[in-house]
Write a protein that holds these residues in place. Structure first.
Motif, PDB file in Angstrom:
ATOM      1  N   SER A  98       2.215   7.351  18.494  1.00 43.15           N
ATOM      2  CA  SER A  98       2.643   7.463  17.104  1.00 43.15           C
ATOM      3  C   SER A  98       1.427   7.546  16.190  1.00 43.15           C
ATOM      4  CB  SER A  98       3.502   6.255  16.697  1.00 43.15           C
ATOM      5  OG  SER A  98       4.565   6.060  17.609  1.00 43.15           O
ATOM      6  N   ARG A  99       1.630   8.180  15.038  1.00 42.49           N
ATOM      7  CA  ARG A  99       0.560   8.293  14.054  1.00 42.49           C
ATOM      8  C   ARG A  99       1.153   8.140  12.664  1.00 42.49           C
ATOM      9  NH1 ARG A  99      -1.230  12.740  11.379  1.00 42.49           N
ATOM     10  NH2 ARG A  99      -0.064  14.147  12.766  1.00 42.49           N
ATOM     11  N   VAL A 100       0.455   7.385  11.825  1.00 41.95           N
ATOM     12  CA  VAL A 100       0.890   7.205  10.441  1.00 41.95           C
ATOM     13  C   VAL A 100       0.619   8.487   9.666  1.00 41.95           C
ATOM     14  CG1 VAL A 100       0.394   5.980   8.293  1.00 41.95           C
ATOM     15  CG2 VAL A 100       0.594   4.699  10.429  1.00 41.95           C
ATOM     16  N   ARG A 101       1.610   8.937   8.914  1.00 43.90           N
ATOM     17  CA  ARG A 101       1.490  10.209   8.186  1.00 43.90           C
ATOM     18  C   ARG A 101       1.283  10.010   6.691  1.00 43.90           C
ATOM     19  NH1 ARG A 101       6.056  14.371   9.931  1.00 43.90           N
ATOM     20  NH2 ARG A 101       4.636  15.697   8.737  1.00 43.90           N
ATOM     21  N   ARG A 102       1.408   8.766   6.201  1.00 46.46           N
ATOM     22  CA  ARG A 102       1.238   8.532   4.772  1.00 46.46           C
ATOM     23  C   ARG A 102       0.413   7.276   4.527  1.00 46.46           C
ATOM     24  NH1 ARG A 102       6.606   7.630   1.736  1.00 46.46           N
ATOM     25  NH2 ARG A 102       6.329   5.484   2.436  1.00 46.46           N
ATOM     26  N   GLY A 103      -0.650   7.407   3.768  1.00 44.33           N
ATOM     27  CA  GLY A 103      -1.454   6.254   3.405  1.00 44.33           C
ATOM     28  C   GLY A 103      -2.328   5.754   4.539  1.00 44.33           C
ATOM     29  N   LEU A 160       0.815  -1.218   0.000  1.00 43.00           N
ATOM     30  CA  LEU A 160       0.000   0.000   0.000  1.00 43.00           C
ATOM     31  C   LEU A 160       0.848   1.267   0.000  1.00 43.00           C
ATOM     32  CD1 LEU A 160      -2.679  -0.985   2.694  1.00 43.00           C
ATOM     33  CD2 LEU A 160      -3.037  -0.887   0.212  1.00 43.00           C
ATOM     34  N   ASP A 161       2.167   1.114   0.176  1.00 37.65           N
ATOM     35  CA  ASP A 161       3.062   2.257   0.365  1.00 37.65           C
ATOM     36  C   ASP A 161       2.540   3.114   1.520  1.00 37.65           C
ATOM     37  OD1 ASP A 161       5.238   3.914  -0.074  1.00 37.65           O
ATOM     38  OD2 ASP A 161       4.143   5.195  -1.482  1.00 37.65           O
ATOM     39  N   ALA A 162       2.241   2.436   2.630  1.00 35.35           N
ATOM     40  CA  ALA A 162       1.633   3.091   3.787  1.00 35.35           C
ATOM     41  C   ALA A 162       2.511   2.913   5.016  1.00 35.35           C
ATOM     42  CB  ALA A 162       0.243   2.510   4.055  1.00 35.35           C
ATOM     43  N   GLY A 163       2.216   3.709   6.040  1.00 33.03           N
ATOM     44  CA  GLY A 163       2.945   3.615   7.301  1.00 33.03           C
ATOM     45  C   GLY A 163       2.494   2.423   8.124  1.00 33.03           C
ATOM     46  N   LEU A 164       3.394   1.906   8.951  1.00 31.93           N
ATOM     47  CA  LEU A 164       3.122   0.735   9.789  1.00 31.93           C
ATOM     48  C   LEU A 164       3.575   1.002  11.218  1.00 31.93           C
ATOM     49  CD1 LEU A 164       2.512  -2.310  10.335  1.00 31.93           C
ATOM     50  CD2 LEU A 164       4.831  -2.788   9.507  1.00 31.93           C
ATOM     51  N   ILE A 165       2.707   0.679  12.179  1.00 31.97           N
ATOM     52  CA  ILE A 165       3.043   0.762  13.598  1.00 31.97           C
ATOM     53  C   ILE A 165       2.809  -0.616  14.198  1.00 31.97           C
ATOM     54  CG2 ILE A 165       2.480   1.817  15.825  1.00 31.97           C
ATOM     55  CD1 ILE A 165       1.464   4.254  14.281  1.00 31.97           C
ATOM     56  N   THR A 166       3.783  -1.146  14.901  1.00 34.64           N
ATOM     57  CA  THR A 166       3.667  -2.484  15.466  1.00 34.64           C
ATOM     58  C   THR A 166       3.624  -2.449  16.994  1.00 34.64           C
ATOM     59  OG1 THR A 166       6.074  -2.803  15.478  1.00 34.64           O
ATOM     60  CG2 THR A 166       4.875  -3.523  13.517  1.00 34.64           C
ATOM     61  N   ASP A 167       3.052  -3.507  17.566  1.00 30.76           N
ATOM     62  CA  ASP A 167       3.051  -3.734  19.016  1.00 30.76           C
ATOM     63  C   ASP A 167       2.392  -2.603  19.799  1.00 30.76           C
ATOM     64  OD1 ASP A 167       4.266  -6.233  18.912  1.00 30.76           O
ATOM     65  OD2 ASP A 167       6.277  -5.394  18.940  1.00 30.76           O
ATOM     66  N   ALA A 168       1.309  -2.058  19.283  1.00 31.39           N
ATOM     67  CA  ALA A 168       0.566  -1.046  20.029  1.00 31.39           C
ATOM     68  C   ALA A 168      -0.132  -1.686  21.223  1.00 31.39           C
ATOM     69  CB  ALA A 168      -0.471  -0.377  19.126  1.00 31.39           C
ATOM     70  N   PRO A 208      -5.797   7.864  13.389  1.00 28.29           N
ATOM     71  CA  PRO A 208      -5.592   7.008  14.554  1.00 28.29           C
ATOM     72  C   PRO A 208      -4.236   7.234  15.215  1.00 28.29           C
ATOM     73  CG  PRO A 208      -6.434   5.753  12.695  1.00 28.29           C
ATOM     74  CD  PRO A 208      -6.063   7.096  12.157  1.00 28.29           C
ATOM     75  N   VAL A 209      -4.244   7.232  16.551  1.00 29.14           N
ATOM     76  CA  VAL A 209      -3.012   7.378  17.328  1.00 29.14           C
ATOM     77  C   VAL A 209      -2.774   6.076  18.089  1.00 29.14           C
ATOM     78  CG1 VAL A 209      -1.851   8.620  19.193  1.00 29.14           C
ATOM     79  CG2 VAL A 209      -3.305   9.867  17.575  1.00 29.14           C
ATOM     80  N   ALA A 210      -1.607   5.486  17.877  1.00 30.88           N
ATOM     81  CA  ALA A 210      -1.245   4.226  18.532  1.00 30.88           C
ATOM     82  C   ALA A 210      -0.299   4.495  19.685  1.00 30.88           C
ATOM     83  CB  ALA A 210      -0.602   3.279  17.536  1.00 30.88           C
ATOM     84  N   THR A 211      -0.564   3.857  20.815  1.00 34.99           N
ATOM     85  CA  THR A 211       0.324   3.961  21.975  1.00 34.99           C
ATOM     86  C   THR A 211       1.161   2.696  22.056  1.00 34.99           C
ATOM     87  OG1 THR A 211      -1.278   5.319  23.180  1.00 34.99           O
ATOM     88  CG2 THR A 211       0.441   4.242  24.471  1.00 34.99           C
ATOM     89  N   GLN A 212       2.467   2.863  22.170  1.00 34.67           N
ATOM     90  CA  GLN A 212       3.388   1.732  22.297  1.00 34.67           C
ATOM     91  C   GLN A 212       4.085   1.792  23.652  1.00 34.67           C
ATOM     92  OE1 GLN A 212       5.185   3.167  18.594  1.00 34.67           O
ATOM     93  NE2 GLN A 212       5.335   1.030  17.952  1.00 34.67           N
ATOM     94  N   SER A 213       4.278   0.624  24.241  1.00 35.69           N
ATOM     95  CA  SER A 213       5.030   0.510  25.488  1.00 35.69           C
ATOM     96  C   SER A 213       6.493   0.290  25.133  1.00 35.69           C
ATOM     97  CB  SER A 213       4.494  -0.661  26.316  1.00 35.69           C
ATOM     98  OG  SER A 213       5.238  -0.855  27.486  1.00 35.69           O
TER      99      SER A 213
END
Length: 315
Positions: A132-137, A99-107, A117-122
């Motif tokens: 963290s927040r995805v800024r693209r896609g 998708l050429d999109a941002g990825l956030i893991t282990d929220a 959407p805002v993801a909280t990571q420990s």
């Protein structure tokens, strides 16, 4: 209202608890839509509807990344939520690349904001939280198990087959076979209401078997510290902690675990924590609701005998 896609795992026993947690989080962001691989039977669809999935999309075959990518492109959801298991993170990574999109893991939490959407990571073994927040896609986010308590929000779901993906001519891996792991008699570690965990202090594989007997007496799952798995006392898949599984059972009973910060990061959300350790200064006592200072090789057999005595003869 924006759609939020949730990739849900299910098996012969029904929808996995992690999927219900994702649906609960998705309702904060928009209208949840569940994605299941293969056919969704009536029981699975009913469960998904009970937890707020207005739409159930079915992916053909083994649920290839191409099929999931085609579905995301056809819907343009506000986010895609996926369980943060090893397989889930692999799917999320491949989806984000396509998708050429941002990825956030282990929220460990997901909330909405005007920007997305805002993801909280420990991070730093649970000492700090990062937002963290995805800024693209499209936001692709994997969420760790037990991040939230599943809450029902009944709707009448409709089942919609996913669009057929365009064939991918590029290089890639091809799944040639699948061998499901045989199910044991214990509940899954991430979902179990009772977890009995052993650490280096059990002393040996035989000592760890004592903790397994206690888990069976309580009808719970077996967990372990990294030290116990590295020493070969038990499989690595039983590891609880920052680099293992995150659990939040009603009862977490730890024997022979000192309580390094990496282990505590994976179990500190447990409702009631009971600790058995011969070192009264072990850090894990700081988290304990109940603590016993003593030799677990004496205490655990006595505890098993008392459980069996109170339970009485089994039919």
């Amino acid at each position: 209202m924006s759609t939020v896609l949730v990739l849900v795992e299910h098996d012969d026993t029904g929808v996995r608890k992690a999927g219900l947690e994702l649906l609960t989080l998705a309702r904060r962001l928009g209208e949840p839509a569940a994605v299941v691989v293969g056919d969704a039977d009536a029981a699975v669809v009913a469960t998904l509807g009970r937890y707020g999935a207005a739409t159930v999309h079915t992916l053909p075959g083994t649920g290839s990344p191409a099929a999931l990518t085609a579905l995301v492109r056809s819907i343009s959801p506000a986010a895609v939520l996926i369980g943060s298991s090893p397989a889930g993170k692999e799917v999320a990574a491949r989806l984000a690349v396509r998708l050429d999109a941002g990825l956030i893991t282990d929220a460990v939490d997901v909330t909405g904001s005007p920007e997305g959407p805002v993801a909280t990571q420990s991070v730093f073994a649970g000492e700090w939280f990062a937002e963290s927040r995805v800024r693209r896609g499209t936001s692709v986010i994997t969420v760790r198990p037990n991040a939230v308590i599943p809450a029902e929000a009944p709707v009448e779901p409709r089942v919609v087959p996913a669009p057929t993906p365009v064939p991918d001519d590029g290089p890639g891996a091809r799944l040639v076979s699948r061998q499901p792991k045989s199910a044991g008699g214990r509940p899954a570690l991430s979902d179990a209401p009772v977890v009995v965990a052993g650490g280096r202090g059990v002393g040996s594989a035989d000592g760890f078997a004592l903790m397994e007997r206690l888990a069976d007496a309580l009808g719970g799952a077996v967990g372990a510290s990294r030290a116990a798995t590295d020493l070969g006392y038990c499989p690595h898949e039983w590891q609880v902690g920052q680099t293992g599984k995150t659990v939040a059972p009603q009862l977490y009973l730890a024997g022979g675990i000192s309580g390094a910060i990496q282990h505590r990061a994976g179990m500190q959300g447990s409702r009631t924590i009971v600790v058995i350790n011969k070192d009264p200064k072990a850090p894990i006592f700081e988290l304990a609701d109940f603590g016993v200072v003593g030799d677990l090789h004496t205490i655990v057999p006595a505890l098993i005998d008392e459980i069996d005595r109170r339970r009485g003869p089994r039919s």
